[in-house]
Motif scaffolding. Sequence first.
Motif, PDB file in Angstrom:
ATOM      1  N   ASN A  85     114.238  99.157  38.818  1.00 35.38           N
ATOM      2  CA  ASN A  85     114.855  99.622  37.573  1.00 35.38           C
ATOM      3  C   ASN A  85     115.630 100.909  37.813  1.00 35.38           C
ATOM      4  N   ASN A  86     115.034 102.078  37.615  1.00 40.90           N
ATOM      5  CA  ASN A  86     115.869 103.281  37.657  1.00 40.90           C
ATOM      6  C   ASN A  86     116.056 103.882  39.038  1.00 40.90           C
ATOM      7  N   GLY A  87     115.599 103.211  40.082  1.00 40.67           N
ATOM      8  CA  GLY A  87     115.840 103.737  41.419  1.00 40.67           C
ATOM      9  C   GLY A  87     114.974 103.038  42.436  1.00 40.67           C
ATOM     10  N   PRO A  88     115.218 103.292  43.732  1.00 42.13           N
ATOM     11  CA  PRO A  88     114.484 102.587  44.785  1.00 42.13           C
ATOM     12  C   PRO A  88     112.989 102.869  44.767  1.00 42.13           C
ATOM     13  N   TRP A  89     112.589 104.025  44.261  1.00 41.34           N
ATOM     14  CA  TRP A  89     111.165 104.341  44.241  1.00 41.34           C
ATOM     15  C   TRP A  89     110.432 103.585  43.133  1.00 41.34           C
ATOM     16  N   ALA A  90     111.168 103.112  42.129  1.00 41.42           N
ATOM     17  CA  ALA A  90     110.579 102.311  41.053  1.00 41.42           C
ATOM     18  C   ALA A  90     110.835 100.840  41.343  1.00 41.42           C
ATOM     19  N   SER A  91     110.415 100.402  42.515  1.00 41.99           N
ATOM     20  CA  SER A  91     110.669  99.038  42.967  1.00 41.99           C
ATOM     21  C   SER A  91     109.343  98.354  43.258  1.00 41.99           C
ATOM     22  N   SER A  92     109.342  97.041  43.122  1.00 44.55           N
ATOM     23  CA  SER A  92     108.124  96.295  43.399  1.00 44.55           C
ATOM     24  C   SER A  92     108.473  94.947  43.990  1.00 44.55           C
ATOM     25  N   PHE A  93     107.563  94.435  44.811  1.00 43.67           N
ATOM     26  CA  PHE A  93     107.677  93.089  45.360  1.00 43.67           C
ATOM     27  C   PHE A  93     106.731  92.178  44.591  1.00 43.67           C
ATOM     28  N   ARG A  94     107.217  90.995  44.271  1.00 40.42           N
ATOM     29  CA  ARG A  94     106.372  89.950  43.705  1.00 40.42           C
ATOM     30  C   ARG A  94     106.400  88.752  44.646  1.00 40.42           C
ATOM     31  N   MET A  95     105.233  88.230  44.948  1.00 38.67           N
ATOM     32  CA  MET A  95     105.135  87.068  45.824  1.00 38.67           C
ATOM     33  C   MET A  95     104.557  85.910  45.036  1.00 38.67           C
ATOM     34  N   ARG A  96     105.267  84.797  45.055  1.00 41.08           N
ATOM     35  CA  ARG A  96     104.860  83.643  44.260  1.00 41.08           C
ATOM     36  C   ARG A  96     104.633  84.048  42.814  1.00 41.08           C
ATOM     37  N   ASP A 123     118.927  97.788  62.515  1.00 44.83           N
ATOM     38  CA  ASP A 123     118.209  97.654  63.772  1.00 44.83           C
ATOM     39  C   ASP A 123     116.922  96.856  63.596  1.00 44.83           C
ATOM     40  N   ILE A 124     116.983  95.815  62.764  1.00 45.53           N
ATOM     41  CA  ILE A 124     115.811  94.997  62.481  1.00 45.53           C
ATOM     42  C   ILE A 124     115.788  93.788  63.412  1.00 45.53           C
ATOM     43  N   GLU A 125     114.663  93.541  64.026  1.00 42.76           N
ATOM     44  CA  GLU A 125     114.493  92.356  64.859  1.00 42.76           C
ATOM     45  C   GLU A 125     114.137  91.134  64.026  1.00 42.76           C
ATOM     46  N   ARG A 126     113.249  91.346  63.012  1.00 45.94           N
ATOM     47  CA  ARG A 126     112.729  90.199  62.281  1.00 45.94           C
ATOM     48  C   ARG A 126     112.078  90.671  60.981  1.00 45.94           C
ATOM     49  N   ILE A 127     112.219  89.876  59.942  1.00 46.65           N
ATOM     50  CA  ILE A 127     111.487  90.084  58.694  1.00 46.65           C
ATOM     51  C   ILE A 127     110.679  88.830  58.411  1.00 46.65           C
ATOM     52  N   GLU A 128     109.395  88.999  58.171  1.00 49.69           N
ATOM     53  CA  GLU A 128     108.517  87.881  57.846  1.00 49.69           C
ATOM     54  C   GLU A 128     108.004  88.048  56.425  1.00 49.69           C
ATOM     55  N   VAL A 129     108.142  87.004  55.631  1.00 51.71           N
ATOM     56  CA  VAL A 129     107.612  86.962  54.278  1.00 51.71           C
ATOM     57  C   VAL A 129     106.421  86.011  54.312  1.00 51.71           C
ATOM     58  N   VAL A 130     105.218  86.564  54.248  1.00 49.24           N
ATOM     59  CA  VAL A 130     103.992  85.784  54.372  1.00 49.24           C
ATOM     60  C   VAL A 130     103.414  85.598  52.975  1.00 49.24           C
ATOM     61  N   LYS A 131     103.277  84.348  52.550  1.00 46.53           N
ATOM     62  CA  LYS A 131     102.968  84.043  51.161  1.00 46.53           C
ATOM     63  C   LYS A 131     101.493  83.719  50.970  1.00 46.53           C
ATOM     64  N   GLY A 132     100.968  84.144  49.842  1.00 46.65           N
ATOM     65  CA  GLY A 132      99.579  83.880  49.526  1.00 46.65           C
ATOM     66  C   GLY A 132      98.663  84.978  50.009  1.00 46.65           C
ATOM     67  N   PRO A 133      97.433  85.035  49.497  1.00 52.26           N
ATOM     68  CA  PRO A 133      96.488  86.102  49.860  1.00 52.26           C
ATOM     69  C   PRO A 133      96.255  86.182  51.365  1.00 52.26           C
ATOM     70  N   GLN A 134      96.251  87.421  51.893  1.00 51.33           N
ATOM     71  CA  GLN A 134      96.077  87.666  53.332  1.00 51.33           C
ATOM     72  C   GLN A 134      95.017  88.739  53.574  1.00 51.33           C
ATOM     73  N   SER A 135      93.987  88.750  52.744  1.00 53.76           N
ATOM     74  CA  SER A 135      93.041  89.868  52.743  1.00 53.76           C
ATOM     75  C   SER A 135      92.160  89.930  53.979  1.00 53.76           C
ATOM     76  N   THR A 136      91.995  88.839  54.711  1.00 52.26           N
ATOM     77  CA  THR A 136      91.070  88.874  55.843  1.00 52.26           C
ATOM     78  C   THR A 136      91.666  89.599  57.048  1.00 52.26           C
ATOM     79  N   LEU A 137      92.883  89.265  57.421  1.00 49.94           N
ATOM     80  CA  LEU A 137      93.496  89.926  58.567  1.00 49.94           C
ATOM     81  C   LEU A 137      94.117  91.265  58.199  1.00 49.94           C
ATOM     82  N   TYR A 138      94.669  91.382  56.986  1.00 55.83           N
ATOM     83  CA  TYR A 138      95.433  92.581  56.632  1.00 55.83           C
ATOM     84  C   TYR A 138      94.696  93.501  55.677  1.00 55.83           C
TER      85      TYR A 138
END
Length: 807
Positions: free
Chosen positions: A87-98, A134-149
Amino acid sequence: MHTPNRSTLWTRSALSLAVTAAALGFSQGSLAQQIEEIMVTAQKRAESLQDVSASVSAMDTGLMQDAGINDMSDVSYLAPALTVTTNNGPWASSFRMRRIGNEGNIPTFEPDTGLFIDGAFRSRSGTGLSDLVDIERIEVVKGPQSTLYGKNVTAGLVSISTLAPSQEFDAMGELSAGSFGEMIGRGYINGGLSDTVSGRLSISSTQRDHWVENLGTGGDADNQQSYALRGQLLIEPTDDLSVRLIAGAVNRDFDSALGDVTFGNRVQSLLGTSQLLFGSSVSNTTALQDNVATNRLVDRNGNTQFTQDSKEFTAIADYAMGDLTLTSISSYDDYDVATNQHDADQSQLRLASFNETTSGRSFSQELRLASAGGETVDWMTGLFYYDNNFTRGDGSDTDFLMLEDIDELGKTIAFAQLDPATQGMLLGLPEGARYGALPALLGQPGEYADFYNEQDTNTFGAFASATWNISDDFSLSGGLRYNREKKSALLESSNNGTGISVIGLGNPNNPFATPDNLGLVGKLAPNNHWEAEDTWSHVTYNLTAEYHWTDDFMTYLTGAHGFKAGGFNLGFGDAPNDERPFGEETVDTVELGWKSHLFDSRVQLNGALFHTVYNDFQSAAFQGLQFNVDNAEKVTNQGLEFDALIMLGERLSMNLAASYVDARYDEYTRGTCAFGVAAGANGFCDLSGETLPFAPKWKNSAGLQYEYPLAGGDLYTRLDVSYVGEHIPASSLDKRFTQEAYTLTNARLGWRNENWDISAWGKNLTDETYVGQYAPDNVMGALGADNSYQAFLGAPRTVGATLRYHF
């Protein structure tokens, strides 16, 4: 006869183009090439994307350059399971997954989608929003990942990997020029410093003029001015040990976006009456010049300035011990951000200003010990530690300041509640007498409100995972993690208000006096000192069965249980202290997925079916004059997603992705009320059965790329189409704010050889006007005076050219 809207026509055209291209490509099967293997680290091991038992969208450097990806908003065009809201700037940003996520305006509230940069956890989504160079790769991993991360990944995660240094000399310089005076410069240099040390340095600069025109006395809004610098060293003293040191810094200083406001009839009447009563003394007696929330025009007496200074340091060490590898990821990051709203009330009057400062300091450490892989049993175990200190406000500066018109608007509100006879009598008095006869309900000029927040977070996790390769075709994987998180919070607020507060301006019988609050500053920052502390611990787990039906077709079935710690509502506002804590969130999911290669590896088709249930889902919203987080008793999201990469011929390729999600509140009895909807006995609205905000059923994308040899290089062209279905981008689920389906179209045409890359590009070529977020107007709408609201629009059409040179 029904005529399809423009969005529908563009979607049908894109699908027709894709079908035609597919038919053309497979008629030239002899020319088709195989798809190159994509390596990812979604399971904290380097492995082929097609071997990962999880739903992952991955894009490498080549795709990002071809598609013109500059920031995470662009990433969401190619990965429709990801939604980026700003909304009013980059700091007021959010990611939504699914479709699962929350507001980005609450600094102490952590997201459901985790952000990891070079393996290190980052607490704020805004740190990864722009300056993707200078990005090599972006991964978007979907769904809950609480065990490893572990931390804050109950919806999924975004992992950004930058290019590591190497011994071979390599350098690049890039310059882009586009609409609205946009100038983007980027570059890097890489090479060996000695036989065992390599270095890499990258830099970027972004400048852009304003997207929003201010018709009032304040400046225009929503421009860009940012700089980023990143330096790396890779030290390899032996064949068994490598140490990678990374340091980065980002500086931003610009006029951030202003909410485009529509004032309701009552507010317009109040503004007009204020000029009638006190016209000679209000600071701006000009009639409202714009009252449309979707035209990039505002009428303000001030703008909003945003500054950010952030730094990060990461050390990654890998040590091979025979068949085992020990990995250490140490990271420190800090940021200082200031947002100065010179016109917090969003009107042509001078009512209030808001100056906010936030800062954060974080340290994280992860240790992992892993087997070599490819054995009967592959395993990994590790420890994770994270410590964060966050402050909002510095305890001395004035955060809210009432300006010269606040008293007169308050007296106008008081006037509006009088009977017609009394109003007529007051109108017959001189202006000074009117002023003295009316109470200043909102306060007096010079009144101020201060608040100070501090939150300390300490997180510990211990995890283990293993894969039993029962046969060449069948394997079982499982993981277990212990999580413990402790938070302590401090809130201090005060004001020097003498005005009388008003609650519910739409009520003609509202009394002037409410002794528990002193004017507007009393509602923003009542005299309050509150401290709290709590600890949450939880065990999370997952189990996956994977079966390879053929060499080219694999399915997996996963069940997982995730967790996110609770927290505290800090910030400003007069919420009762006993309502400030909110509870932990848990999630259970079942996912059936598949990975496949078809037509001699010319087609890669992956997909997943999922059913996910959140208990005590942490729901955030802008409620009145404050942000608030509470727990929705139960949320279910379920759906289907797939993505495909197709080599249609030697020179023609296509990528497709689709995401269908039904995300709804099964039970939510403390929801935000839409305008005109009466609250229940608990003071909230029951949103049970409603679709979540920001949650279209369908999000789809399609890309088509063609290359042709020309003049010692390759001519290339790319077309990307992204479709977003109908949804309500407002936490209150106000039906007035329904955003119709829309389609965004990007295109690029260029020529390149080993050194040069010259291209012309366009984004949002059809100039679709769409709203990323609706919210109540900061002051008028929040006080309940009217259906006044603000809208934050998506990016307009931009065109430009890019020149890139590889040394």
